[in-house]
Design a protein around this motif. Structure first.
Motif, mmCIF file in Angstrom:
data_model
loop_
_atom_site.group_PDB
_atom_site.id
_atom_site.type_symbol
_atom_site.label_atom_id
_atom_site.label_comp_id
_atom_site.label_asym_id
_atom_site.label_seq_id
_atom_site.Cartn_x
_atom_site.Cartn_y
_atom_site.Cartn_z
ATOM 1 N N GLN A 128 21.934 45.637 14.237
ATOM 2 C CA GLN A 128 22.164 44.852 13.035
ATOM 3 C C GLN A 128 21.955 45.693 11.779
ATOM 4 O O GLN A 128 22.659 45.533 10.780
ATOM 5 C CB GLN A 128 21.229 43.642 13.019
ATOM 6 C CG GLN A 128 21.505 42.633 14.127
ATOM 7 C CD GLN A 128 20.376 41.643 14.317
ATOM 8 O OE1 GLN A 128 19.291 41.803 13.762
ATOM 9 N NE2 GLN A 128 20.623 40.609 15.115
ATOM 10 N N VAL A 129 20.990 46.609 11.829
ATOM 11 C CA VAL A 129 20.735 47.520 10.711
ATOM 12 C C VAL A 129 21.965 48.388 10.440
ATOM 13 O O VAL A 129 22.388 48.566 9.295
ATOM 14 C CB VAL A 129 19.508 48.404 10.999
ATOM 15 C CG1 VAL A 129 19.416 49.555 9.993
ATOM 16 C CG2 VAL A 129 18.227 47.579 10.945
ATOM 17 N N VAL A 130 22.532 48.945 11.500
ATOM 18 C CA VAL A 130 23.727 49.784 11.364
ATOM 19 C C VAL A 130 24.872 48.984 10.738
ATOM 20 O O VAL A 130 25.556 49.448 9.823
ATOM 21 C CB VAL A 130 24.154 50.351 12.732
ATOM 22 C CG1 VAL A 130 25.505 51.068 12.621
ATOM 23 C CG2 VAL A 130 23.096 51.311 13.258
ATOM 24 N N ALA A 131 25.058 47.759 11.227
ATOM 25 C CA ALA A 131 26.137 46.916 10.703
ATOM 26 C C ALA A 131 25.911 46.567 9.233
ATOM 27 O O ALA A 131 26.864 46.542 8.439
ATOM 28 C CB ALA A 131 26.242 45.642 11.535
ATOM 29 N N ALA A 132 24.663 46.309 8.852
ATOM 30 C CA ALA A 132 24.360 45.937 7.470
ATOM 31 C C ALA A 132 24.537 47.112 6.515
ATOM 32 O O ALA A 132 24.953 46.943 5.365
ATOM 33 C CB ALA A 132 22.936 45.401 7.379
ATOM 34 N N ALA A 133 24.236 48.325 6.968
ATOM 35 C CA ALA A 133 24.321 49.508 6.107
ATOM 36 C C ALA A 133 25.722 50.114 6.064
ATOM 37 O O ALA A 133 26.060 50.845 5.130
ATOM 38 C CB ALA A 133 23.319 50.563 6.569
ATOM 39 N N SER A 134 26.559 49.824 7.046
ATOM 40 C CA SER A 134 27.880 50.445 7.171
ATOM 41 C C SER A 134 28.774 50.296 5.942
ATOM 42 O O SER A 134 29.471 51.254 5.566
ATOM 43 C CB SER A 134 28.604 49.904 8.403
ATOM 44 O OG SER A 134 27.970 50.339 9.579
ATOM 45 N N PRO A 135 28.816 49.140 5.272
ATOM 46 C CA PRO A 135 29.692 49.028 4.101
ATOM 47 C C PRO A 135 29.374 50.032 2.992
ATOM 48 O O PRO A 135 30.258 50.335 2.179
ATOM 49 C CB PRO A 135 29.438 47.586 3.618
ATOM 50 C CG PRO A 135 29.027 46.858 4.844
ATOM 51 C CD PRO A 135 28.206 47.847 5.623
ATOM 52 N N ALA A 136 28.146 50.554 2.959
ATOM 53 C CA ALA A 136 27.759 51.514 1.923
ATOM 54 C C ALA A 136 28.052 52.955 2.324
ATOM 55 O O ALA A 136 27.792 53.873 1.546
ATOM 56 C CB ALA A 136 26.278 51.357 1.584
ATOM 57 N N GLY A 137 28.553 53.163 3.552
ATOM 58 C CA GLY A 137 28.942 54.507 3.950
ATOM 59 C C GLY A 137 27.970 55.182 4.900
ATOM 60 O O GLY A 137 26.878 54.674 5.169
ATOM 61 N N PRO A 138 28.359 56.371 5.421
ATOM 62 C CA PRO A 138 27.550 57.080 6.416
ATOM 63 C C PRO A 138 26.168 57.515 5.915
ATOM 64 O O PRO A 138 25.212 57.566 6.688
ATOM 65 C CB PRO A 138 28.411 58.298 6.779
ATOM 66 C CG PRO A 138 29.394 58.435 5.652
ATOM 67 C CD PRO A 138 29.630 57.054 5.156
ATOM 68 N N GLU A 139 26.053 57.816 4.632
ATOM 69 C CA GLU A 139 24.745 58.205 4.092
ATOM 70 C C GLU A 139 23.757 57.048 4.210
ATOM 71 O O GLU A 139 22.596 57.226 4.597
ATOM 72 C CB GLU A 139 24.875 58.625 2.629
ATOM 73 C CG GLU A 139 23.541 59.038 1.989
ATOM 74 C CD GLU A 139 23.650 59.312 0.503
ATOM 75 O OE1 GLU A 139 22.605 59.537 -0.133
ATOM 76 O OE2 GLU A 139 24.785 59.286 -0.030
ATOM 77 N N ALA A 140 24.223 55.852 3.897
ATOM 78 C CA ALA A 140 23.368 54.674 3.992
ATOM 79 C C ALA A 140 22.974 54.408 5.438
ATOM 80 O O ALA A 140 21.813 54.075 5.733
ATOM 81 C CB ALA A 140 24.098 53.457 3.412
ATOM 82 N N VAL A 141 23.915 54.572 6.358
ATOM 83 C CA VAL A 141 23.629 54.330 7.778
ATOM 84 C C VAL A 141 22.582 55.309 8.287
ATOM 85 O O VAL A 141 21.645 54.931 9.008
ATOM 86 C CB VAL A 141 24.923 54.440 8.614
ATOM 87 C CG1 VAL A 141 24.586 54.385 10.106
ATOM 88 C CG2 VAL A 141 25.882 53.321 8.248
ATOM 89 N N ALA A 142 22.713 56.595 7.927
ATOM 90 C CA ALA A 142 21.774 57.617 8.391
ATOM 91 C C ALA A 142 20.349 57.301 7.943
ATOM 92 O O ALA A 142 19.395 57.370 8.729
ATOM 93 C CB ALA A 142 22.200 58.989 7.880
ATOM 94 N N VAL A 143 20.197 56.945 6.675
ATOM 95 C CA VAL A 143 18.864 56.610 6.151
ATOM 96 C C VAL A 143 18.347 55.334 6.808
ATOM 97 O O VAL A 143 17.177 55.244 7.204
ATOM 98 C CB VAL A 143 18.911 56.430 4.617
ATOM 99 C CG1 VAL A 143 17.572 55.911 4.093
ATOM 100 C CG2 VAL A 143 19.268 57.741 3.940
#
Length: 340
Positions: free
Chosen positions: A204-219
């Protein structure tokens, strides 16, 4: 000289436990395979959630001969899964976040955990359900709920209800977090940190951060897994409190620190050492999911469907308030420590 007859007798005795477990283990294998297959068809729904729902759905229809194997799988696979979970994060990645973000993680988890326990008391849900929701919403969803349930001997209904609430409100957060983050003008790093702090399951974290791009997902993933690290001290702390209070009603005292918690920490150190190749880590991640899915299917099979609805509106209210609490705590912690 040992008589052949006595050797055969001992062999038969040793084989008997295996035969008693076999029907249940076969059911667990089929249920786990079904959960993973459905997850492939609908990736947005966690395989762990599917597993517990399938277990609840078929539990009342399973023969008595399967019960021993189901109980064995629930206990053993769960604890082994927690141990392997430690391989998903090394200490170097935690320290790489910086002191501010690590402090934000600790503050958020503590506020969410103890705040949810207090909310549970105010709303008047059972202590078991409050503890399960507090653990799952503050740490890492279904796997944390199952781990805490194994050391507190909580009712299966409380565990299954908490897993359902994690799925419901974690799914809602997938849409809520990026929407609010965009409205507030958050940078990708800020939104990723907030998602990692406030959303329940890793997927769910990955899905929530995905719209902001790969940098957001990594963090987001590193922040989230840092929350997972706190599962070990949290479970150990609850175990110590129960031990001081006298343990289970039967007089059995729980271990000061459960062995699977020590195993979790040990696997973290192994990951930190860098001796495990990346291919092995990928395999371990898949195996961890398999173990948790099998354990939660077994757990769900022992749930009485009618009992799931006993929490009713109070359970839903606790889930909503706990989600709001962890979301606000995470945002506030980032602002206070200047880690945004």
């Amino acid at each position: 000289m040992t008589k052949p007859g006595s050797v055969l007798a001992r062999s038969a005795e040793a084989a008997e436990p295996v035969r008693s477990l076999a029907p249940g283990l076969l059911v667990v294998a089929v249920g786990t395979a079904a959960a993973l297959s459905l997850n492939k068809l609908v990736p947005a729904v966690s395989a762990l959630t599917v597993a517990v729902v399938l277990g609840v759905a078929v539990g009342g229809r399973l023969p008595e001969s399967a019960q021993a194997g189901l109980r064995w799988a629930t206990r053993k696979f769960l604890r082994l899964g927690v141990v392997l979970l430690g391989l998903q994060l090394g200490l170097g990645e935690v320290f790489g976040l910086g002191a501010g973000k690590v402090l934000a993680v600790v503050v958020t988890v503590l506020v969410a955990f103890f705040g949810t326990l207090l909310l549970g008391r105010l709303i008047r849900v059972s202590r078991g359900l409050a503890l399960m929701v507090a653990t799952g919403f503050s740490i890492c969803g279904a796997s944390a709920i199952a781990a805490m349930g194994s050391v507190t001997e909580s009712d299966r209904e409380d565990v299954a209800t908490a897993v359902t609430l994690v799925t419901l409100y974690g799914s809602a957060a997938i849409a809520f977090v990026p929407f609010v983050g965009q409205a507030l003008g958050m940078s990708p790093e800020h939104l990723g940190s907030w998602a990692g702090l406030s959303v329940h399951e890793v997927a769910q974290v990955v899905a929530a951060a995905s719209p902001a791009g790969p940098e957001a997902v990594a963090v987001a993933v590193v922040v989230k897994l840092t929350r997972v690290v706190l599962l070990a001290p949290l479970v150990a702390g609850v175990s110590i409190v129960r031990r001081r209070r006298g343990g289970a009603p039967t007089g059995k005292r729980p271990a000061i620190v459960p062995l699977f918690v020590l195993g979790f920490l040990g696997m973290m150190l192994v990951r930190t050492s860098g001796v495990v190749p990346s291919a092995a880590l990928s395999v371990a991640k898949v195996v961890t999911t398999l173990l948790f899915a099998a354990a939660l299917f077994g757990l769900g099979s022992g749930v009485k469907v009618g009992a799931l609805f006993r929490a009713g509106r109070r359970g839903l209210a606790l889930g909503a308030l706990s989600t709001l609490l962890v979301t606000v705590a995470g945002y506030g912690a980032l602002a206070v420590v200047g880690a945004a």
